[in-house]
Write a protein that holds these residues in place. Structure first.
Motif, short mmCIF file in Angstrom:
data_model
loop_
_atom_site.label_atom_id
_atom_site.label_comp_id
_atom_site.label_asym_id
_atom_site.label_seq_id
_atom_site.Cartn_x
_atom_site.Cartn_y
_atom_site.Cartn_z
N GLY B 126 0.65 -1.28 -0.12
CA GLY B 126 0.00 -0.38 0.18
C GLY B 126 1.01 1.18 -0.23
N ILE B 127 1.92 1.04 0.82
CA ILE B 127 2.88 2.03 0.46
C ILE B 127 4.15 2.37 -0.73
CG2 ILE B 127 4.96 3.51 1.22
CD1 ILE B 127 2.73 3.56 3.80
N SER B 128 4.17 3.51 -1.05
CA SER B 128 4.80 2.81 -2.90
C SER B 128 5.63 4.84 -2.85
CB SER B 128 4.25 2.72 -3.90
OG SER B 128 4.92 3.75 -5.55
N TYR B 129 6.57 4.76 -3.58
CA TYR B 129 7.02 5.29 -3.49
C TYR B 129 7.36 5.91 -5.51
CZ TYR B 129 8.59 4.97 0.86
OH TYR B 129 8.45 4.75 2.77
N CYS B 130 6.82 5.57 -6.08
CA CYS B 130 6.86 5.73 -7.20
C CYS B 130 5.95 5.33 -8.20
CB CYS B 130 7.99 4.46 -7.71
SG CYS B 130 8.70 4.19 -9.46
N ALA B 131 4.99 5.83 -8.49
CA ALA B 131 3.80 6.30 -8.66
C ALA B 131 3.11 5.73 -10.13
CB ALA B 131 2.99 8.23 -9.28
N THR B 132 5.05 5.98 -11.32
CA THR B 132 4.73 5.17 -12.30
C THR B 132 5.37 3.43 -12.09
OG1 THR B 132 7.19 5.92 -12.90
CG2 THR B 132 4.85 7.49 -13.32
N CYS B 133 5.95 3.59 -11.42
CA CYS B 133 5.98 1.81 -11.18
C CYS B 133 5.21 1.16 -10.82
CB CYS B 133 6.98 1.76 -9.81
SG CYS B 133 8.79 2.16 -10.46
N ALA B 136 -0.20 0.68 -11.43
CA ALA B 136 -0.74 -0.05 -12.45
C ALA B 136 -1.82 -0.99 -11.38
CB ALA B 136 -0.26 -0.68 -13.36
N PHE B 137 -0.85 -0.95 -10.63
CA PHE B 137 -2.23 -2.14 -9.20
C PHE B 137 -3.18 -1.61 -8.70
CE2 PHE B 137 2.62 -3.39 -8.79
CZ PHE B 137 2.73 -4.79 -8.91
N TYR B 138 -3.49 -0.55 -8.97
CA TYR B 138 -4.15 0.58 -7.78
C TYR B 138 -5.47 0.99 -9.04
CZ TYR B 138 -1.11 0.40 -4.04
OH TYR B 138 0.07 -0.43 -3.61
N GLU B 154 3.30 15.61 -9.93
CA GLU B 154 3.28 14.99 -11.65
C GLU B 154 2.26 13.34 -11.20
OE1 GLU B 154 6.86 14.94 -12.98
OE2 GLU B 154 6.36 16.88 -13.75
N ASP B 155 2.71 12.78 -9.79
CA ASP B 155 2.85 11.44 -9.17
C ASP B 155 0.62 11.04 -9.38
OD1 ASP B 155 4.90 10.49 -9.42
OD2 ASP B 155 4.93 10.58 -7.32
N LEU B 228 -0.85 4.60 -0.51
CA LEU B 228 -0.37 6.31 0.03
C LEU B 228 0.99 6.58 -0.93
CD1 LEU B 228 -0.51 8.55 1.21
CD2 LEU B 228 0.42 7.86 3.24
N PHE B 229 1.41 7.22 -1.94
CA PHE B 229 2.53 7.34 -3.03
C PHE B 229 3.27 8.11 -2.10
CE2 PHE B 229 2.33 4.37 -6.63
CZ PHE B 229 0.57 4.00 -6.44
#
Lengths: 103, 301
Positions: B126-133, B136-138, B154-155, B228-229
């Motif tokens: 659920g926690i990510s630091y990379c929206a482009t990575c 797609a899961f969301y 941009e994210d 949460l990004f």
């Protein structure tokens, strides 16, 4: 042993029913860090016979990714006796992959 | 002993290695993880001269192969200290020690964490630091982005095309990012701004289920989000070198465009240097300059 590609149809036989621990690599073609991790896993797979390493493409196998709550890739999940023992998210160097399997 | 030891195999460090090898200096590249640095997370690079499109992975791999073909040596160990002798400098890694006449610090930067309890445990859940990575899961889910700079904006924009709903949480009421991006975000019907607010808690069962945000009046709101990004900036990876070279208050190595630090024979290249534009092209430029300065230094040795 080479890394085996696994999907929904053989997940049970290759992963859940495996006698050996199985390291599952959830990845995708568009994921750079996954591509960096791949040759590392290939090497570890060739060097070790005490663990099976399998690859799951999350775009082809979205149900498996969903079932195992994979929301970031690369994601390594170690299965022992049909259950998740631990997981690691993100690109890690070879030594850490080995530690992850060993510990 | 090597002529030049380069710490970090990202675009800056690898470009430095190319220039150093072409000047016929011996080169050791030390890298803690794998070659490429953070650029490997970029699916498509569109702003590098002559490459209208190239993936970060292809860019990094091409650069690595080029460097290796020129004869740079690689050791994959994390540098933990520098012993700055007058003639001989030593880089101490977790496993050994390497001697060089000069050192180029090209360690880049890493994601700044939010610093909320449970954050580490929920990375990939659920926690990510990379929206482009991980965006797609969301698909059709609810997500939040926290941060106020261009990356956060941009994210949020990127995620607004994928997710059902996007909250953009920022501790101030104005953004540091580009006006054009803010305007586009405001036009999105599925983006909600949560301003003057900070994330105070992460709630999870197996994975993130909701977050709590507190506004400047102390009011706490619970937001139900699947992801949460975190885009609250980056921190330079210079912690191990602060006693060797001067760092600014944010931890960046102090050096001008010539990449020369206050320590004789020690140079810096890339995102970990004090500078205003941190881009692929400025990282590779630093690599060329730092290597050229190092070569000059060695030739007067």
């Amino acid at each position: 042993m080479a890394v085996i590609k696994v999907g929904k149809e053989n997940f049970e036989s290759e992963v859940l029913n495996s006698e050996k621990p199985v390291l599952v690599d959830f990845n995708a073609n568009w994921c750079g860090p996954c591509k960096m991790l791949k040759p590392i896993l290939d090497e570890v797979a060739e060097e070790r016979s005490d663990v099976k390493i399998v690859s799951i493409n999350i775009d082809d196998e979205d149900e498996l990714a969903e079932d195992y709550s994979v929301y970031s890739i690369p994601c390594l999940v170690l299965f022992k006796n049909g259950a998740e023992a631990k997981r690691s998210v993100g690109l890690i160097p070879k030594a850490e992959v080995e530690n992850f399997i060993n510990e | 002993m090597f002529d030049i030891i380069i710490i970090g195999a990202g675009p800056a460090g690898l470009t430095a290695a190319i220039y150093a090898r072409r000047a016929e200096k011996t080169v050791l590249v030390l890298e803690a993880k794998s070659y490429g640095g953070q650029i490997i997370n970029t699916p498509d690079i569109e702003n590098y001269p002559v490459c209208p499109h190239i993936s970060g992975f292809d860019f990094a791999t091409g650069l690595y192969e080029q460097t290796k073909a020129l004869g740079a040596e690689f050791v994959f160990e994390k540098a933990v200290d520098i012993i700055n002798g007058e003639k001989i400098k030593e880089v101490v890694t977790e496993k050994g020690k390497y001697q060089g006449k000069t050192i180029i610090i090209a360690t880049g930067s890493e994601n700044r964490k939010l610093g909320v309890d449970g954050e580490d445990r929920l990375i990939g859940r659920g926690i990510s630091y990379c929206a482009t990575c991980d965006g797609a899961f969301y698909r059709k889910k609810t997500v939040a982005v926290v941060g106020g700079g261009n990356t956060a904006l941009e994210d949020a924009l990127y995620l607004s095309d994928i997710a059902e709903k996007v909250y953009l949480i920022h501790r101030r009421d104005t953004f540091r990012g580009e006006e054009a991006t803010i305007k586009r975000l405001k036009e999105k019907t599925n983006v909600e701004f949560v301003l003057n607010s900070t994330v105070t808690s992460l709630n999870a069962e197996k994975r993130l289920t909701s977050i709590e945000v507190k506004d400047k009046d102390g009011k706490v709101t619970q937001l139900f989000v699947n992801g949460l990004f975190v885009a609250v900036g980056r921190i330079p990876e210079t912690q191990n070198f602060g006693k060797t070279v001067n760092l600014d208050e944010s931890g960046y190595v102090v050096a001008g465009e010539n990449c020369i630090t206050n320590a004789d024979g020690i140079f810096v290249a890339g995102d970990n240097r004090v500078k205003s534009v941190r881009q692929l092209v400025t990282a590779t430029a630093d690599g060329a300059i730092a290597a050229t300065e190092a070569v000059k230094y060695i030739n007067q040795f």
